[in-house]
Design a protein around this motif. Structure first.
Motif, PDB file in Angstrom:
ATOM      1  N   LYS A   1       0.818  -1.209   0.000  1.00  0.00           N
ATOM      2  CA  LYS A   1       0.000   0.000   0.000  1.00  0.00           C
ATOM      3  C   LYS A   1       0.854   1.262   0.000  1.00  0.00           C
ATOM      4  O   LYS A   1       0.450   2.294  -0.549  1.00  0.00           O
TER       5      LYS A   1
ATOM      6  N   LEU B   1      -5.499  -5.695  -2.416  1.00  0.00           N
ATOM      7  CA  LEU B   1      -4.677  -4.596  -2.911  1.00  0.00           C
ATOM      8  C   LEU B   1      -5.378  -3.878  -4.058  1.00  0.00           C
ATOM      9  O   LEU B   1      -5.344  -2.645  -4.143  1.00  0.00           O
TER      10      LEU B   1
ATOM     11  N   PHE C   1      -7.867  -1.422  -2.819  1.00  0.00           N
ATOM     12  CA  PHE C   1      -7.213  -0.205  -2.327  1.00  0.00           C
ATOM     13  C   PHE C   1      -6.833   0.697  -3.510  1.00  0.00           C
ATOM     14  O   PHE C   1      -7.032   1.924  -3.458  1.00  0.00           O
TER      15      PHE C   1
END
Length: 350
Positions: free
Chosen positions: A2, A30, A33
């Protein structure tokens, strides 16, 4: 991982090894995100608006023999067609009435449409619809031809680079086509003043993670106004007929990464996404895209412009397709607007 996404969001670039780590380290968590950050970035510049491009596939004749393409020269089973200028202008008229303010003339590299035919056509469209943008997607041309089209009124040009790796390019195309020529064309278009679009296939045969890293680095350096990517989908009448389609999940992920790398880019949710997933275009928008390209071509020729198998919207009228897309975008909180949808240089005021 991240922290790498946050670095990309703030710096709009990463070292090659970090791009590679992000691609090799893909997880659905991921990706979510990335999508959340990409949505925030897109909305900073474009709000929650979606731009339409009216696609007019005006010829399926092509002098090239690209190994992945359904309209390649060697496909002898294809019914070939060319739209007349009158039919093309009728498509524009229909599109304008529906609220389209960008038209995209797309076709194979057709030797019939030399400059003496294309320039009057461009001038006619721009004269009839001066408040509209005109995009061309007709392949590799000379600098002088690109310049003539621009002077005639063309605003934008789409020319996918397909892959930034020279060896990979040679495995997708015959020897007559080279990556160096493709990149020279892109540089010519940029030099002339077009809003330029480039892009690549995700999951094409022989593609590696390193190839995708090279694609991202090329986009990072070139900074095109538009980027079009989509999953590779095989066509039955090509040498790649038995190859596996590219990953749609990886395509969404790359859309998000490109949005963070190039915050103001015009980024379509392509028809190929909707072909592999019934909600593919919505997911593309939620990944960071902000453009849709409905088909304004006459319904009776659409089945003959199949770059890959099972392409959607080959039988829908433009009005039906537009209303369907409008409803689908509203269902995920976005609004289709009547606008040229130009590349922006400043944050949204909406």
């Amino acid at each position: 991982m991240k922290q790498f996404i946050e670095q990309l969001e703030h710096e709009n670039k990463l070292p090659p090894e970090t791009y590679k780590a992000l691609l090799e380290g893909y997880t659905s968590e991921l990706a979510e995100f990335v999508f959340s950050r990409a949505q925030a970035t897109r909305e900073k510049y474009y709000g929650r608006t979606i731009y339409l491009r009216g696609l007019i596939e005006f010829t399926n004749h092509c002098q090239n023999d690209c190994y992945y393409c359904g309209i390649r020269k060697s496909n002898r089973d294809l019914t070939r067609y060319r739209l007349t200028p009158e039919t093309i202008l009728a498509c524009c008229h229909k599109g304008y009435q529906l609220g389209f303010r960008t038209f995209v003339l797309q076709g194979g590299e057709d030797g019939y449409f030399q400059d003496e035919k294309l320039i009057p056509l461009i001038e006619a469209i721009k004269t009839a619809y001066p408040d509209c943008a005109l995009t061309l997607s007709i392949g590799e041309k000379s600098y002088s031809s690109y310049l003539a089209y621009y002077k005639a009124g063309a605003d934008r040009y789409l020319l996918r680079h397909e892959t930034a790796n020279t060896l990979h390019y040679s495995k997708l195309h015959p020897k007559s086509l080279t990556l160096s020529k493709r990149l020279q064309c892109l540089n010519d278009l940029k030099d002339i003043g077009y809003q330029v679009g480039m892009g690549f296939m995700v999951g094409s045969p022989y593609q590696s993670i390193d190839c995708l890293v090279e694609d991202l680095l090329l986009i990072e350096r070139f900074k095109p106004e538009m980027v079009g990517i989509g999953p590779f989908i095989p066509h039955h009448a090509t040498p790649f007929a038995k190859e596996v389609a590219g990953s749609i999940e990886l395509t969404f992920y790359l859309i998000g990464l490109i949005r963070l790398m190039h915050p103001r880019v015009l980024l379509p949710a392509t028809t190929a996404l909707g072909t592999l997933d019934p909600n593919g275009r919505e997911k593309g928008i939620l990944a960071g895209a902000n453009v849709l390209m409905p088909n304004l071509s006459p319904v009776d020729v659409r089945k003959n412009y199949l770059l890959y198998d099972n392409k959607i919207c080959t039988g829908e009228e433009a009005a039906e397709c537009q209303q369907c897309l409008k409803n689908r975008m509203e269902n995920i909180g976005y609004q289709i607007v009547v606008s040229r949808g130009d590349y922006t240089t400043s944050p949204s005021v909406s």
